[in-house]
Design a protein around this motif. Structure first.
Motif, PDB file in Angstrom:
ATOM      1  N   LYS A 254      18.928  -2.778  -0.067  1.00  0.00           N
ATOM      2  CA  LYS A 254      17.518  -2.515   0.206  1.00  0.00           C
ATOM      3  C   LYS A 254      17.338  -1.870   1.571  1.00  0.00           C
ATOM      4  O   LYS A 254      17.994  -2.240   2.546  1.00  0.00           O
ATOM      5  CB  LYS A 254      16.713  -3.818   0.158  1.00  0.00           C
ATOM      6  CG  LYS A 254      16.824  -4.571  -1.163  1.00  0.00           C
ATOM      7  CD  LYS A 254      16.201  -3.781  -2.315  1.00  0.00           C
ATOM      8  CE  LYS A 254      16.235  -4.577  -3.603  1.00  0.00           C
ATOM      9  NZ  LYS A 254      15.650  -3.837  -4.736  1.00  0.00           N
ATOM     10  N   PHE A 255      16.421  -0.905   1.619  1.00  0.00           N
ATOM     11  CA  PHE A 255      16.022  -0.285   2.877  1.00  0.00           C
ATOM     12  C   PHE A 255      14.533  -0.561   3.101  1.00  0.00           C
ATOM     13  O   PHE A 255      13.763  -0.723   2.142  1.00  0.00           O
ATOM     14  CB  PHE A 255      16.266   1.228   2.848  1.00  0.00           C
ATOM     15  CG  PHE A 255      17.710   1.604   2.910  1.00  0.00           C
ATOM     16  CD1 PHE A 255      18.344   1.786   4.122  1.00  0.00           C
ATOM     17  CD2 PHE A 255      18.450   1.782   1.741  1.00  0.00           C
ATOM     18  CE1 PHE A 255      19.682   2.135   4.177  1.00  0.00           C
ATOM     19  CE2 PHE A 255      19.781   2.122   1.786  1.00  0.00           C
ATOM     20  CZ  PHE A 255      20.402   2.307   3.013  1.00  0.00           C
ATOM     21  N   PRO A 256      14.100  -0.606   4.344  1.00  0.00           N
ATOM     22  CA  PRO A 256      12.686  -0.896   4.642  1.00  0.00           C
ATOM     23  C   PRO A 256      11.751   0.120   4.012  1.00  0.00           C
ATOM     24  O   PRO A 256      12.097   1.293   3.921  1.00  0.00           O
ATOM     25  CB  PRO A 256      12.625  -0.824   6.172  1.00  0.00           C
ATOM     26  CG  PRO A 256      14.025  -1.060   6.626  1.00  0.00           C
ATOM     27  CD  PRO A 256      14.900  -0.438   5.569  1.00  0.00           C
ATOM     28  N   PRO A 257      10.577  -0.369   3.537  1.00  0.00           N
ATOM     29  CA  PRO A 257      10.153  -1.766   3.589  1.00  0.00           C
ATOM     30  C   PRO A 257      10.664  -2.547   2.387  1.00  0.00           C
ATOM     31  O   PRO A 257      10.447  -2.135   1.248  1.00  0.00           O
ATOM     32  CB  PRO A 257       8.629  -1.665   3.572  1.00  0.00           C
ATOM     33  CG  PRO A 257       8.362  -0.418   2.789  1.00  0.00           C
ATOM     34  CD  PRO A 257       9.492   0.529   3.106  1.00  0.00           C
ATOM     35  N   VAL A 258      11.337  -3.652   2.656  1.00  0.00           N
ATOM     36  CA  VAL A 258      11.888  -4.462   1.575  1.00  0.00           C
ATOM     37  C   VAL A 258      10.766  -5.116   0.775  1.00  0.00           C
ATOM     38  O   VAL A 258      10.830  -5.244  -0.437  1.00  0.00           O
ATOM     39  CB  VAL A 258      12.841  -5.531   2.149  1.00  0.00           C
ATOM     40  CG1 VAL A 258      13.353  -6.446   1.033  1.00  0.00           C
ATOM     41  CG2 VAL A 258      14.013  -4.842   2.851  1.00  0.00           C
ATOM     42  N   SER A 259       9.717  -5.526   1.473  1.00  0.00           N
ATOM     43  CA  SER A 259       8.565  -6.131   0.794  1.00  0.00           C
ATOM     44  C   SER A 259       7.290  -5.566   1.404  1.00  0.00           C
ATOM     45  O   SER A 259       7.312  -4.956   2.484  1.00  0.00           O
ATOM     46  CB  SER A 259       8.589  -7.658   0.949  1.00  0.00           C
ATOM     47  OG  SER A 259       8.528  -8.010   2.319  1.00  0.00           O
ATOM     48  N   GLY A 260       6.191  -5.755   0.720  1.00  0.00           N
ATOM     49  CA  GLY A 260       4.932  -5.220   1.209  1.00  0.00           C
ATOM     50  C   GLY A 260       4.795  -3.745   0.879  1.00  0.00           C
ATOM     51  O   GLY A 260       5.747  -3.085   0.441  1.00  0.00           O
ATOM     52  N   PRO A 261       3.610  -3.177   1.090  1.00  0.00           N
ATOM     53  CA  PRO A 261       3.369  -1.778   0.709  1.00  0.00           C
ATOM     54  C   PRO A 261       4.064  -0.776   1.610  1.00  0.00           C
ATOM     55  O   PRO A 261       4.317  -1.044   2.792  1.00  0.00           O
ATOM     56  CB  PRO A 261       1.846  -1.655   0.819  1.00  0.00           C
ATOM     57  CG  PRO A 261       1.476  -2.665   1.860  1.00  0.00           C
ATOM     58  CD  PRO A 261       2.412  -3.814   1.666  1.00  0.00           C
ATOM     59  N   ILE A 262       4.383   0.370   1.047  1.00  0.00           N
ATOM     60  CA  ILE A 262       4.819   1.515   1.848  1.00  0.00           C
ATOM     61  C   ILE A 262       3.586   2.062   2.565  1.00  0.00           C
ATOM     62  O   ILE A 262       2.543   2.270   1.955  1.00  0.00           O
ATOM     63  CB  ILE A 262       5.458   2.592   0.950  1.00  0.00           C
ATOM     64  CG1 ILE A 262       6.815   2.096   0.443  1.00  0.00           C
ATOM     65  CG2 ILE A 262       5.602   3.914   1.687  1.00  0.00           C
ATOM     66  CD1 ILE A 262       7.482   3.031  -0.548  1.00  0.00           C
ATOM     67  N   LYS A 263       3.705   2.252   3.878  1.00  0.00           N
ATOM     68  CA  LYS A 263       2.559   2.680   4.682  1.00  0.00           C
ATOM     69  C   LYS A 263       2.665   4.163   5.051  1.00  0.00           C
ATOM     70  O   LYS A 263       3.716   4.614   5.517  1.00  0.00           O
ATOM     71  CB  LYS A 263       2.446   1.844   5.962  1.00  0.00           C
ATOM     72  CG  LYS A 263       2.104   0.380   5.709  1.00  0.00           C
ATOM     73  CD  LYS A 263       1.945  -0.381   7.013  1.00  0.00           C
ATOM     74  CE  LYS A 263       1.547  -1.829   6.751  1.00  0.00           C
ATOM     75  NZ  LYS A 263       0.189  -1.936   6.163  1.00  0.00           N
ATOM     76  N   MET A 264       1.585   4.874   4.833  1.00  0.00           N
ATOM     77  CA  MET A 264       1.507   6.296   5.194  1.00  0.00           C
ATOM     78  C   MET A 264       0.518   6.469   6.343  1.00  0.00           C
ATOM     79  O   MET A 264      -0.525   5.810   6.389  1.00  0.00           O
ATOM     80  CB  MET A 264       1.040   7.117   3.987  1.00  0.00           C
ATOM     81  CG  MET A 264       0.871   8.604   4.277  1.00  0.00           C
ATOM     82  SD  MET A 264       0.186   9.513   2.847  1.00  0.00           S
ATOM     83  CE  MET A 264      -1.529   8.939   2.870  1.00  0.00           C
ATOM     84  N   GLY A 265       0.843   7.354   7.258  1.00  0.00           N
ATOM     85  CA  GLY A 265      -0.049   7.647   8.363  1.00  0.00           C
ATOM     86  C   GLY A 265      -0.508   9.088   8.336  1.00  0.00           C
ATOM     87  O   GLY A 265       0.241   9.990   7.945  1.00  0.00           O
TER      88      GLY A 265
END
Length: 784
Positions: A254-265
């Motif tokens: 696994k590579f980040p993010p392992v959990s939680g949403p992928i965040k876009m800026g």
């Protein structure tokens, strides 16, 4: 003797005093007193704290003022030295007071250069530039201020090189504001960038497809085609069609993010010629996995700025993680390689920019600079004269004289002869005005400030910028000198968001927050990994600024800086401080548990971190910070013959033992007996402000000490003792506020007014905003 190092002043009264002392006059007892009690440590052969008192001709006005404080408060001679009788002390103190009062006549006419902060804000307000990613002071060197605040006139020197930087900055700012190549109203347009050709710095973490780009690295991705920067400043809408993808591409690895949403800026960037690019994150979004949605935000873009999109919470160094996994034989190098990374990412299928939204004509910056609602006709001489008079009046913060207008109109004509372009000629001419002493300097006459000078004093103190239209008009009419009008302006300005400039400008320098981050812990030291990963530094600084803002705007007693039963924290700080907290990343006021270690400024991570060196805590530095920045009673500089305190742990278990050894030197004892107990009381906090009961060696930390003749067992008890000193602390704070506002050190007559302000403040329990009102209504702020 506890006094600051003296600095030379051109004081006429010194010559008069010297002549009198050679005759039989009332001041004749002073020198014998100094010879008897002071010269042994402050004479020809020995000068503790670099202070010499055996020659009146060498004692300047500032030192006379300090001498009075020392004699009157019985701070000198030291406790173990020969002491004068109470009558002798009182009579000599009165004579020294009389001498120090004459220092007021030595105040020079005020002539202070705008500091870098003030230049930035003044240029923005003068030209109508919005606080975006463009910095009008970006081309100007940082102010080198060694003593006091960045408003100290003596420190704000100028050079030919600095003057050229001001000229270049002024001209560049004017080009950002007067951006039209032809004087035609702008039209709202939509520019759709090619989604398959977005690029960033590292192509290894970018997958360009025919109709989309997958962002896998941490860079800022923008359009590759030109031009990508906007031609007209204004508000723009950035729209992105995107989804989170490939979260499970590598199965169990696994590579980040392992959990939680992928965040876009989504953000904006501005490239500057020969300068570092500047960038801002405008908004972040939580993406859905493999489900494309439209995301948009409206931002302000300066001329030349362009939008970017990024993957905010991806792997920082995926290539290193892959190489490590290959070395550990967790993966097959045939299946995954650092050069062909396909881990989690943000896939963008549409990237567009719409604007300028609701364009105005003339543009707001043109309206501000030329002070007209119509695009001016530069071909008419009378129009050019009107434009020049309006601009110079605002730039110089006083009505422009006829001579001012004629001189700059002549220069305008010269520039037009060279360019045949009136807008270019105005840019060159206005830039010259903004590099002149009339713009760069705040000028004040001795005595009561005239209305225009008072307006600038008030505006630069509270807002760090030029007076706005309302304040300026009241000053021009003279009505600002009316007490009721002035009071109403103070209330208006205190309620304006621009007062945040005072919060940052004053608090940062008073509390030395500008030193935070100069000596952070080693990023490779696992003991402090959270400091970097969780961005403690930003959280620490924000806590202290929020706390300062709360005490000020909620009108709390300034004693809360010394001790309080509350703080202003977020989830990051709650974790550092081990405090119960139900909130998130936003800062909130929380009540502290009984006997908490965290009340007041001494519990703030910012103060504890900036008084450490990233490797070890510094009790002497912490003690000195409390005496100087917090209590306003700094110890003198150590004598030159005393070596710096360096770690020597032979036979020493703790810093306390080391300091006991250091104090055996008689030259060190006087200062260290005041500093050491304060610094050692904070030893329960490590270099990043976390609590600890023992050192890593296993030795138990002993925070006990004594101050003001009273013993304390820990920092909680120390804070309570400090809170009993709210009166002298309030006086010290008033002095610092006045020196920040006036741009000079206070003299004896000023300090007498400080006493009056402090007495009024005490009636309000030294509540901060009330104290500030009393200060603003006093002669300290109304006079030079």
């Amino acid at each position: 003797m506890n006094t600051k190092t003296a600095f030379p002043l051109v004081c006429l009264f010194l010559l008069v005093a010297a002549e009198r002392l050679h005759a039989d006059d009332p001041y004749s007892p002073v020198q014998p007193f100094l010879n008897r009690y002071c010269v042994a440590c402050h004479g020809a052969t020995k000068q503790k704290g670099e202070v010499r008192l055996d020659d009146f001709a060498q004692i300047d006005g500032a030192l006379w003022s300090d001498l009075y404080d020392q004699i009157h408060d019985a701070s000198m001679p030291p406790e173990d030295a020969r002491q004068p009788s109470s009558n002798e002390r009182a009579s000599i103190a009165q004579l020294v007071l009389q001498i120090s009062r004459d220092e007021a006549f030595s105040i020079p006419t005020g002539y202070r250069r705008l500091n870098r902060r003030e230049f930035r804000n003044t240029v923005r307000d003068l030209l109508g530039l919005k606080p975006g990613i463009y910095d009008p002071a970006g081309r100007v060197f940082k102010d080198e201020v060694d003593h006091g605040f960045d408003t100290n006139a003596d420190e704000l020197v100028i050079s030919n090189e600095l003057l050229l930087e001001y000229l270049e900055s002024a001209e560049h700012s004017l080009r950002m504001a007067l951006f039209l190549t032809d004087l035609q109203p702008p039209v709202t347009k939509v520019v759709a960038f090619k989604p398959g050709k977005l690029q960033s710095g590292d192509r290894r973490f970018t997958t360009n497809k025919k109709h989309s780009t997958v962002l896998r690295g941490s860079g800022q991705y923008s359009a590759s085609e030109s031009p990508r920067g906007v031609a007209i400043s204004g508000y723009y809408r950035i729209t992105v069609h995107a989804a989170g993808v490939d979260r499970n591409h590598y199965g169990n690895m696994k590579f980040p993010p392992v959990s939680g949403p992928i965040k876009m800026g989504i953000g904006t960037r501005l490239d500057s010629e020969g300068k570092q690019s500047t960038s801002n994150l405008a908004k972040s979004f939580d993406l859905l996995d493999d489900q494309f949605e439209v995301y948009s935000t409206v931002v302000w873009l300066e001329k030349g700025a362009y939008p970017w999109v990024g993957f905010l919470n991806g792997a920082g160094k995926p290539a290193s993680s892959i190489r490590q996994a290959i070395r550990q034989r967790k993966v097959d190098p045939k299946e995954i390689s650092p050069e062909n990374y396909n881990g989690p990412g943000v896939e963008v299928t549409r990237f567009s920019l719409e604007g300028p939204l609701d364009p105005q004509w003339p543009p707001p910056t043109y309206r501000t600079i030329f002070q007209t609602d119509e695009m001016p006709d530069f071909e008419k001489a009378e129009v050019r004269a009107q434009l020049m008079q309006r601009f110079l009046t605002r730039a110089f913060r006083r009505p422009a004289t006829d001579q001012d207008v004629r001189d700059y109109l002549d220069y305008l004509d010269q520039q037009y002869q060279r360019t045949s372009d009136w807008q270019e000629a105005f840019i060159k001419t206005f830039a010259a005005a903004m590099a002149s002493h009339d713009f760069l300097y705040i000028k004040e006459e001795i005595g009561q400030l005239p209305p225009l000078e008072l307006a600038s004093r008030l505006s630069y103190f509270l807002w760090s910028t030029m007076p706005d239209a309302e304040l300026f008009q009241l000053a021009r009419s003279g009505r600002l000198l009316d007490a009721d009008v002035y009071s109403a302006q103070v209330e208006r300005m205190l309620g304006d968001p621009r007062t945040d400039e005072f919060v940052h400008g004053f608090a940062t320098q008073w509390l030395s927050l500008d030193l935070l981050g100069t000596m952070p812990p080693d990023i490779k030291d696992r003991r402090y990994s959270a400091y970097h990963k969780q961005n403690y530094e930003t959280a620490f600084r924000n806590e202290t600024l929020h706390f300062f803002r709360h005490v000020l705007f909620e009108n709390q007693p300034v004693g809360d800086f010394l001790d309080s039963d509350y703080s202003i924290i977020n989830d990051t700080l709650a974790n550092v401080y081990n405090l119960p907290f139900d909130g998130g990343s936003e800062f909130q006021r929380v009540s502290l548990p009984k006997a908490s270690l965290r009340g007041g400024l001494l519990g703030h991570g910012s103060i504890l971190a900036l008084t450490s060196n990233g490797v070890e805590t510094l009790p002497v530095t912490r003690g000195h910070w409390i005496l100087d920045e917090l209590l306003g009673t700094p110890p003198p500089a150590p004598p030159e013959e005393v070596p710096a305190l360096v770690p020597d742990l032979n036979g020493v278990d703790t810093p306390r033992d080391q300091l006991v050894r250091h104090r055996r030197d008689p030259a060190c004892f006087e200062c260290h007996k005041r500093m050491d107990p304060l610094g050692l009381a904070l030893e329960n906090f490590d270099v990043i402000g976390r609590y600890r009961a023992a050192y890593e060696t296993g030795a138990t930390i002993d925070p006990a000490g004594q101050i003001f003749g009273t013993k304390f067992q820990n920092v909680t008890e120390l804070r309570k003792l400090l809170r009993t000193q709210q009166d002298p602390f309030a006086k010290s704070l008033i002095i610092k506020l006045a020196e920040y506002a006036k741009g000079r050190r206070l003299n004896r007559r000023d300090l007498e007014i400080v006493d009056q302000v402090a007495a009024k403040s005490k009636q309000d329990e030294h509540r901060f905003q009330s104290m500030l009102r009393h200060l603003l209504a006093s002669e300290l702020l109304l006079h030079r």
